[in-house]
Design a protein around this motif. Sequence first.
Motif, PDB file in Angstrom:
ATOM      1  N   LEU A   1      -4.491   9.678  11.969  1.00 19.08           N
ATOM      2  CA  LEU A   1      -5.413   8.715  10.632  1.00 19.08           C
ATOM      3  C   LEU A   1      -5.469   9.981   9.607  1.00 19.08           C
ATOM      4  O   LEU A   1      -5.752   9.342   8.856  1.00 19.08           O
ATOM      5  CB  LEU A   1      -6.599   9.306  11.451  1.00 19.08           C
ATOM      6  CG  LEU A   1      -8.337   8.435  10.233  1.00 19.08           C
ATOM      7  CD1 LEU A   1      -7.796   7.311   9.971  1.00 19.08           C
ATOM      8  CD2 LEU A   1      -9.540   8.707  11.306  1.00 19.08           C
ATOM      9  N   ALA A   2      -4.743  11.327   9.811  1.00 22.32           N
ATOM     10  CA  ALA A   2      -5.082  12.181   8.757  1.00 22.32           C
ATOM     11  C   ALA A   2      -3.872  12.169   8.201  1.00 22.32           C
ATOM     12  O   ALA A   2      -3.954  12.016   6.656  1.00 22.32           O
ATOM     13  CB  ALA A   2      -4.925  13.316   9.709  1.00 22.32           C
ATOM     14  N   ASP A   3      -3.060  11.218   8.607  1.00 18.79           N
ATOM     15  CA  ASP A   3      -2.025  11.120   7.550  1.00 18.79           C
ATOM     16  C   ASP A   3      -2.098   9.945   5.929  1.00 18.79           C
ATOM     17  O   ASP A   3      -1.595   9.373   5.231  1.00 18.79           O
ATOM     18  CB  ASP A   3      -0.909  10.149   8.387  1.00 18.79           C
ATOM     19  CG  ASP A   3      -0.271  11.443   9.340  1.00 18.79           C
ATOM     20  OD1 ASP A   3       0.252  12.180   8.515  1.00 18.79           O
ATOM     21  OD2 ASP A   3       0.363  10.573  10.215  1.00 18.79           O
ATOM     22  N   LEU A   4      -3.467   8.976   6.610  1.00 19.73           N
ATOM     23  CA  LEU A   4      -3.844   8.137   6.366  1.00 19.73           C
ATOM     24  C   LEU A   4      -5.229   8.276   4.991  1.00 19.73           C
ATOM     25  O   LEU A   4      -5.075   7.762   4.339  1.00 19.73           O
ATOM     26  CB  LEU A   4      -4.350   6.894   6.510  1.00 19.73           C
ATOM     27  CG  LEU A   4      -3.442   6.149   8.036  1.00 19.73           C
ATOM     28  CD1 LEU A   4      -3.860   4.935   8.488  1.00 19.73           C
ATOM     29  CD2 LEU A   4      -2.599   5.629   6.358  1.00 19.73           C
TER      30      LEU A   4
ATOM     31  N   LEU B   1       1.113  -1.283  -0.104  1.00 19.16           N
ATOM     32  CA  LEU B   1       0.179   0.104  -0.146  1.00 19.16           C
ATOM     33  C   LEU B   1       1.532   0.772  -0.237  1.00 19.16           C
ATOM     34  O   LEU B   1       1.555   1.334   1.325  1.00 19.16           O
ATOM     35  CB  LEU B   1      -0.723  -0.148   1.597  1.00 19.16           C
ATOM     36  CG  LEU B   1      -2.556  -1.113   1.340  1.00 19.16           C
ATOM     37  CD1 LEU B   1      -3.248  -0.803   2.206  1.00 19.16           C
ATOM     38  CD2 LEU B   1      -2.995  -0.866  -0.222  1.00 19.16           C
ATOM     39  N   HIS B   2       0.874   2.023  -0.932  1.00 20.42           N
ATOM     40  CA  HIS B   2       1.452   3.206  -1.739  1.00 20.42           C
ATOM     41  C   HIS B   2       1.482   4.100  -0.676  1.00 20.42           C
ATOM     42  O   HIS B   2       2.677   4.593   0.211  1.00 20.42           O
ATOM     43  CB  HIS B   2       1.208   3.409  -2.735  1.00 20.42           C
ATOM     44  CG  HIS B   2       2.089   2.715  -4.348  1.00 20.42           C
ATOM     45  ND1 HIS B   2       1.620   1.516  -4.166  1.00 20.42           N
ATOM     46  CD2 HIS B   2       2.646   2.327  -4.319  1.00 20.42           C
ATOM     47  CE1 HIS B   2       2.511   0.830  -4.823  1.00 20.42           C
ATOM     48  NE2 HIS B   2       3.025   1.994  -5.276  1.00 20.42           N
TER      49      HIS B   2
ATOM     50  N   ALA C   1       2.919   7.423   4.470  1.00 17.53           N
ATOM     51  CA  ALA C   1       2.156   8.241   5.832  1.00 17.53           C
ATOM     52  C   ALA C   1       3.356   7.645   6.884  1.00 17.53           C
ATOM     53  O   ALA C   1       3.091   8.285   7.382  1.00 17.53           O
ATOM     54  CB  ALA C   1       0.497   8.135   6.216  1.00 17.53           C
ATOM     55  N   ARG C   2       3.448   6.677   6.691  1.00 20.63           N
ATOM     56  CA  ARG C   2       4.667   6.263   7.424  1.00 20.63           C
ATOM     57  C   ARG C   2       5.583   6.962   8.071  1.00 20.63           C
ATOM     58  O   ARG C   2       6.634   7.506   8.113  1.00 20.63           O
ATOM     59  CB  ARG C   2       4.952   4.945   7.555  1.00 20.63           C
ATOM     60  CG  ARG C   2       3.911   4.718   8.373  1.00 20.63           C
ATOM     61  CD  ARG C   2       3.727   2.934   7.974  1.00 20.63           C
ATOM     62  NE  ARG C   2       3.472   1.416   9.540  1.00 20.63           N
ATOM     63  CZ  ARG C   2       2.690   0.839   8.644  1.00 20.63           C
ATOM     64  NH1 ARG C   2       3.751   0.345   8.496  1.00 20.63           N
ATOM     65  NH2 ARG C   2       2.300  -0.286   9.760  1.00 20.63           N
ATOM     66  N   GLU C   3       6.212   7.701   6.515  1.00 16.68           N
ATOM     67  CA  GLU C   3       6.998   8.105   5.500  1.00 16.68           C
ATOM     68  C   GLU C   3       7.284   9.704   6.563  1.00 16.68           C
ATOM     69  O   GLU C   3       7.986  10.558   7.550  1.00 16.68           O
ATOM     70  CB  GLU C   3       7.642   8.314   4.507  1.00 16.68           C
ATOM     71  CG  GLU C   3       9.021   9.559   4.029  1.00 16.68           C
ATOM     72  CD  GLU C   3       9.242   9.444   2.453  1.00 16.68           C
ATOM     73  OE1 GLU C   3      10.289   9.287   2.558  1.00 16.68           O
ATOM     74  OE2 GLU C   3       8.695   8.661   1.607  1.00 16.68           O
TER      75      GLU C   3
ATOM     76  N   GLY D   1      -5.192  11.860   2.880  1.00 11.63           N
ATOM     77  CA  GLY D   1      -4.818  12.562   1.598  1.00 11.63           C
ATOM     78  C   GLY D   1      -4.769  11.984   0.629  1.00 11.63           C
ATOM     79  O   GLY D   1      -5.559  10.832   0.011  1.00 11.63           O
ATOM     80  N   ASP D   2      -4.522  12.984  -0.904  1.00 12.83           N
ATOM     81  CA  ASP D   2      -4.788  12.573  -1.891  1.00 12.83           C
ATOM     82  C   ASP D   2      -4.245  11.309  -2.179  1.00 12.83           C
ATOM     83  O   ASP D   2      -4.778  10.137  -3.077  1.00 12.83           O
ATOM     84  CB  ASP D   2      -3.949  13.625  -2.848  1.00 12.83           C
ATOM     85  CG  ASP D   2      -4.538  14.926  -2.661  1.00 12.83           C
ATOM     86  OD1 ASP D   2      -5.736  15.044  -2.080  1.00 12.83           O
ATOM     87  OD2 ASP D   2      -4.087  16.002  -3.148  1.00 12.83           O
ATOM     88  N   LEU D   3      -2.939  10.719  -1.826  1.00 11.92           N
ATOM     89  CA  LEU D   3      -2.509   9.364  -2.333  1.00 11.92           C
ATOM     90  C   LEU D   3      -3.637   8.244  -2.128  1.00 11.92           C
ATOM     91  O   LEU D   3      -3.518   7.357  -2.381  1.00 11.92           O
ATOM     92  CB  LEU D   3      -1.454   9.232  -1.647  1.00 11.92           C
ATOM     93  CG  LEU D   3      -0.706   8.019  -3.171  1.00 11.92           C
ATOM     94  CD1 LEU D   3      -0.275   7.222  -3.769  1.00 11.92           C
ATOM     95  CD2 LEU D   3       1.104   8.274  -1.685  1.00 11.92           C
ATOM     96  N   ALA D   4      -3.706   8.348  -0.745  1.00 11.69           N
ATOM     97  CA  ALA D   4      -4.563   7.903  -0.406  1.00 11.69           C
ATOM     98  C   ALA D   4      -6.657   7.100  -0.689  1.00 11.69           C
ATOM     99  O   ALA D   4      -6.429   6.122  -1.031  1.00 11.69           O
ATOM    100  CB  ALA D   4      -4.444   7.268   1.012  1.00 11.69           C
TER     101      ALA D   4
END
Length: 410
Positions: free
Chosen positions: A131-134, A112-113, A118-120, A136-139
Motif C-alpha cells: 500500500l505504501a507504494d501506492l 495510471l502512472h 509503484a509496480r516498477e 507516494g508523491d506521484l499518486a
Amino acid sequence: MIKLLIIGYVWPEPNSSAAGSRMLQLIGVFREQGWAITFASPAKDSEYMTDLVKQGIQKVSIALNDSSFDEFIAETRPDIVLFDRFMIEEQFGWRVSKQCPQAMSVLETVDLHCLRAARERAHKDGRQLELADLSGDLAKREIASIFRSDLSLIISKKEIELLTGTYKVGVDLIHYAPFMLDPLDRQSTDSWRSFHDRNHFISIGNFRHAPNMDAVLYLKEIIWPRIREQLPSAELHVYGAYPPSTLGQLNEPSRGFCIKGRAGHSREEMEKARVCLAPLRFGAGIKGKLVEAMICGTPSVTTGIGAESMHAGLPWNGSIKDNPDEFAQAAVNLYQHKSEWYAAQVNGIAIINNIYNIDDHGQILVDKINKIREDLDNHRLNNFTGSMLKYHLLKSTEYMGRWIEAKNKY
C-alpha cells in the motif's frame, strides 16, 4: 456545434505507441458526433506524428508557462477540454478554469502512472506491491488531477477497482473506456497469413516506456536462451520506437536475437510473425502490442501483468505465464503446434469483438459526457474534494507559473 479542445502531452504517433493509437480512437468517436476539434500541444513536431489537419482537426502549438495560452483559450472558448495525461491537466488546468470556467474537463489518463511506477519499484526491490507504494508523491499528483476533473477516462477495470477502492474516487467521476476498435469480420481474418506463411517471434514496444525495455532485457537474459535451445533456427525480432543508443549492444543475430529498431509499419511486422512475446514484469493499463497481435491474428505469450484486465475471463490469445521456464515452453508449443496456434487465434477474435468493439463503447462515452454537461454545476457541487483541490491548484500553480513566465522574460 460542440467545440472540443484536446491538449496533448505529445502529438499523436499511432505507429510509435498505444497511447497514440488510443488518442486517434477517441478523436474518431468525437468526430462522428460532428464536434469541432482543436488539438493543441506544447510538444515539438515529430516526423512520426499523424496528420491531424487532413482529418479536419485544427492543430495549434502552445507554450508552457506562458500567458499566450490564456489568450488562446479565451478566444477558442471550448465547451469541453480533454487533457492528455495528468501532467497536462496540472500545467494547463488552472488556466482553463480561470478563462473558461464552464468548460467541462475530461482527463485521458492513458494508464495510471502511479500504479505503473509503484509496480516498477516493487519489482526492482524484489518484493510484492504494498500500500505504501501506492501512496507516494506521484499518486498524490495523479489522483488529485482525477478529482479535479469532471470526468476521467480509465482504460482498465483493474484501475477502476483501485481508484474506487484504494483512493475512494466516486464512480461518477470516472468512466471505463478501453480501446475502441472495429470488430474483426470474415473479410479481415481471411486476409491473415497462415501458420506456415509466418516465421519467427516478435517483441514490440516503445522503448521510452520502462516496462518494454525491462521485457527486452528479460527476454535476452532469461527467456530467449530457453526458447532457442528447443528452436535453434528461430529468431526473435525486437521492434520499438525511440530505441536507446545502448540497445544495439543486445543485437546478436548469430543467436537469433535481432534488434530491428523502429518498425516502419508495426502491423505489417506483426502479421509476418508466428508468435508475439511480451514478458512484462510491471506496468499498467491495456497493452497495445497485445491488442495489435490479436488484430493481426498473431497468438501471444505474456504474463499476468501483460494480460491484466484485457480479456474479461475469455480464453487468452495464446498463453499467460509468469514463470520463465513455463513462459518459454508455452512459446515453443505455440510456435510448433498448428492446432494450438489456430485455437489461440480464434480466442483473439473473440476478445476483440466482445471487449473492444467500438459500437459497445463509443456512444456510451459520448452519452456520459453529454449527461454531465447538461448538469455540470450540480455535478461539481457533488465533488467537494475536487473543488477544494482545484482551488489550491489555482492559487499555488498560478503563482508558480506566473513566476516562471516572468523569469523566462529575462
